[in-house]
Design a protein around this motif. Structure first.
Motif, PDB file in Angstrom:
ATOM      1  N   PHE A  49       3.097  15.605 -11.468  1.00  0.00           N
ATOM      2  CA  PHE A  49       2.964  15.761 -10.018  1.00  0.00           C
ATOM      3  C   PHE A  49       1.982  14.730  -9.482  1.00  0.00           C
ATOM      4  CE2 PHE A  49      -0.622  18.265 -11.479  1.00  0.00           C
ATOM      5  CZ  PHE A  49      -1.607  18.048 -10.526  1.00  0.00           C
ATOM      6  N   GLU A  50       2.194  14.378  -8.237  1.00  0.00           N
ATOM      7  CA  GLU A  50       1.308  13.464  -7.507  1.00  0.00           C
ATOM      8  C   GLU A  50       1.113  14.014  -6.099  1.00  0.00           C
ATOM      9  OE1 GLU A  50      -0.129  10.468  -8.226  1.00  0.00           O
ATOM     10  OE2 GLU A  50       0.727  10.021 -10.222  1.00  0.00           O
ATOM     11  N   MET A  51      -0.125  14.023  -5.653  1.00  0.00           N
ATOM     12  CA  MET A  51      -0.439  14.394  -4.273  1.00  0.00           C
ATOM     13  C   MET A  51      -1.027  13.178  -3.582  1.00  0.00           C
ATOM     14  SD  MET A  51      -0.917  16.491  -1.660  1.00  0.00           S
ATOM     15  CE  MET A  51      -1.153  18.242  -1.983  1.00  0.00           C
ATOM     16  N   THR A  52      -0.389  12.753  -2.496  1.00  0.00           N
ATOM     17  CA  THR A  52      -0.899  11.615  -1.744  1.00  0.00           C
ATOM     18  C   THR A  52      -1.117  12.021  -0.298  1.00  0.00           C
ATOM     19  OG1 THR A  52      -0.479   9.303  -1.145  1.00  0.00           O
ATOM     20  CG2 THR A  52       1.423  10.761  -1.201  1.00  0.00           C
ATOM     21  N   ARG A  53      -2.230  11.567   0.286  1.00  0.00           N
ATOM     22  CA  ARG A  53      -2.531  11.891   1.669  1.00  0.00           C
ATOM     23  C   ARG A  53      -1.750  10.973   2.602  1.00  0.00           C
ATOM     24  NH1 ARG A  53      -4.052  16.907   2.045  1.00  0.00           N
ATOM     25  NH2 ARG A  53      -5.379  17.407   0.255  1.00  0.00           N
ATOM     26  N   LEU A  54      -1.159  11.551   3.626  1.00  0.00           N
ATOM     27  CA  LEU A  54      -0.366  10.792   4.589  1.00  0.00           C
ATOM     28  C   LEU A  54      -1.281  10.233   5.675  1.00  0.00           C
ATOM     29  CD1 LEU A  54       2.586  13.321   4.910  1.00  0.00           C
ATOM     30  CD2 LEU A  54       2.571  11.173   3.615  1.00  0.00           C
ATOM     31  N   PRO A  55      -1.162   8.958   6.008  1.00  0.00           N
ATOM     32  CA  PRO A  55      -2.060   8.360   7.002  1.00  0.00           C
ATOM     33  C   PRO A  55      -1.812   8.915   8.401  1.00  0.00           C
ATOM     34  CG  PRO A  55      -0.324   6.810   6.405  1.00  0.00           C
ATOM     35  CD  PRO A  55      -0.196   7.977   5.466  1.00  0.00           C
ATOM     36  N   GLY A  66      -0.830  16.245   3.201  1.00  0.00           N
ATOM     37  CA  GLY A  66      -0.579  15.653   1.899  1.00  0.00           C
ATOM     38  C   GLY A  66       0.868  15.820   1.498  1.00  0.00           C
ATOM     39  N   LEU A  67       1.376  14.853   0.756  1.00  0.00           N
ATOM     40  CA  LEU A  67       2.739  14.914   0.232  1.00  0.00           C
ATOM     41  C   LEU A  67       2.656  15.169  -1.263  1.00  0.00           C
ATOM     42  CD1 LEU A  67       5.797  14.579   0.401  1.00  0.00           C
ATOM     43  CD2 LEU A  67       5.472  12.094   0.266  1.00  0.00           C
ATOM     44  N   LEU A  68       3.164  16.312  -1.689  1.00  0.00           N
ATOM     45  CA  LEU A  68       3.156  16.709  -3.092  1.00  0.00           C
ATOM     46  C   LEU A  68       4.546  16.489  -3.670  1.00  0.00           C
ATOM     47  CD1 LEU A  68       1.841  18.120  -5.542  1.00  0.00           C
ATOM     48  CD2 LEU A  68       2.457  20.310  -4.485  1.00  0.00           C
ATOM     49  N   MET A  69       4.625  15.701  -4.750  1.00  0.00           N
ATOM     50  CA  MET A  69       5.912  15.356  -5.355  1.00  0.00           C
ATOM     51  C   MET A  69       5.885  15.656  -6.846  1.00  0.00           C
ATOM     52  SD  MET A  69       6.242  11.640  -3.465  1.00  0.00           S
ATOM     53  CE  MET A  69       4.493  11.336  -3.787  1.00  0.00           C
ATOM     54  N   TYR A  70       7.041  16.029  -7.369  1.00  0.00           N
ATOM     55  CA  TYR A  70       7.175  16.352  -8.787  1.00  0.00           C
ATOM     56  C   TYR A  70       8.248  15.477  -9.412  1.00  0.00           C
ATOM     57  CZ  TYR A  70       4.666  20.701  -7.686  1.00  0.00           C
ATOM     58  OH  TYR A  70       3.746  21.622  -7.275  1.00  0.00           O
TER      59      TYR A  70
END
Length: 287
Positions: free
Chosen positions: A246-252, A258-262
């Motif tokens: 998984f990765e969590m990235t903050r959206l500008p 945050g966008l959490l992807m698997y």
């Protein structure tokens, strides 16, 4: 949340977690009134006076210098995330911070983005861990037992923290529930330290503390870690075992969303199970 009280709690838990022999000090005798290091031992290691450190731990001293905080962080062997957390708690602003700006929903462009992520479970979360949007596979993975349109209803949006601690279906989703719970509380601590004046965060923490003894116990240990990437194990009711990165990235410019992807390792059984879930979700979880 009151920063001075949180600072004292954080310092005491970290001090209690170190033994004199861990940091090269001689422990005379076997009877100690407190677990871990004494205040005077920590002050000695950090090179500050006992009186100053005591005031800091009691929340009576604010605006500590970078040098002092760095010295205390080194003495306590804090991680990078814990050092940032210490700074947030020890150096509150002179005037009250405004709550973080919060968008009421995910941007249309963000929704289109996650809808186009074929084969990738994706979920948009706000600072309080409310689900603002998910694509069909994201919905099927983490909360298929809930209505697919639940994120569209602000008063009833799923919250990943509430689901983890208060929803029995979600508990069964994680074979290592205790590990997932520690990860969740660690992330919530980071958010609360960075946004101490956020009313909704404080209300969420208060609710979980009252309703979940397990949350309250974990919260009292003051774990701090961003947990922005890693691996999670699932036992999904439709497809069985899954091991997903998984990765969590903050959206500008999104108010902290945050966008959490698997994703699964190519060619692995988990990738096959994820493809099967995408097909099964059409039948079981269609709106």
């Amino acid at each position: 949340m009151e920063a001075p009280a949180e600072l004292g709690s954080f310092l005491r838990t970290r001090r209690a977690g170190l033994r004199p022999e861990d940091v090269g000090l001689v422990a005379y005798g076997t009877r100690r009134r407190v677990p871990g290091l004494r205040r005077e031992e920590l002050a000695q290691l950090a090179g500050v006076s006992v009186a100053y450190y005591t005031r800091l731990e009691q929340g009576q001293s604010t605006g500590a210098s970078d040098g002092v905080l760095d010295a205390i962080a080194r003495a306590l062997r804090l991680s990078q995330d814990e050092r940032a957390h210490l700074s947030n708690l020890a150096r509150p602003p002179r005037t009250a911070r405004r709550p973080a700006p919060r968008a009421g929903s995910a941007r249309p462009a963000t929704r289109r983005l996650i809808a186009a992520m074929d084969g990738v479970p994706a979920v948009v979360l706000d600072l309080c861990f409310d689900v603002l949007a998910w694509n069909p596979l994201g919905h099927a993975l983490i909360a298929g037992h809930l209505p697919a349109d639940a994120p569209e209803r602000p008063g009833a949006r799923p919250n990943t923290q509430r689901l983890l601690f208060l929803d029995p279906h979600t508990r069964e989703l994680y074979p290592d529930w205790q590990g997932e719970a520690r990860r969740a509380v660690s992330s919530l601590r980071v958010a609360a330290g960075a946004h101490p004046d956020d009313r909704r965060l404080a209300e969420l923490i208060g609710e979980l503390t009252m309703k979940s003894a397990e949350f309250a116990a974990l919260w009292s240990r003051h774990p701090v870690r961003r947990c922005a990437f890693g691996t999670k194990s699932f036992h999904h009711p439709l497809v069985g075992a899954l091991e997903l990165d998984f990765e969590m990235t903050r959206l500008p410019d999104s108010g902290g969303q945050g966008l959490l992807m698997y994703g699964a390792e190519p060619g692995s059984p988990s990738e096959a199970a994820l493809r099967l879930l995408a097909r099964e979700a059409v039948t079981f979880y269609a709106p």
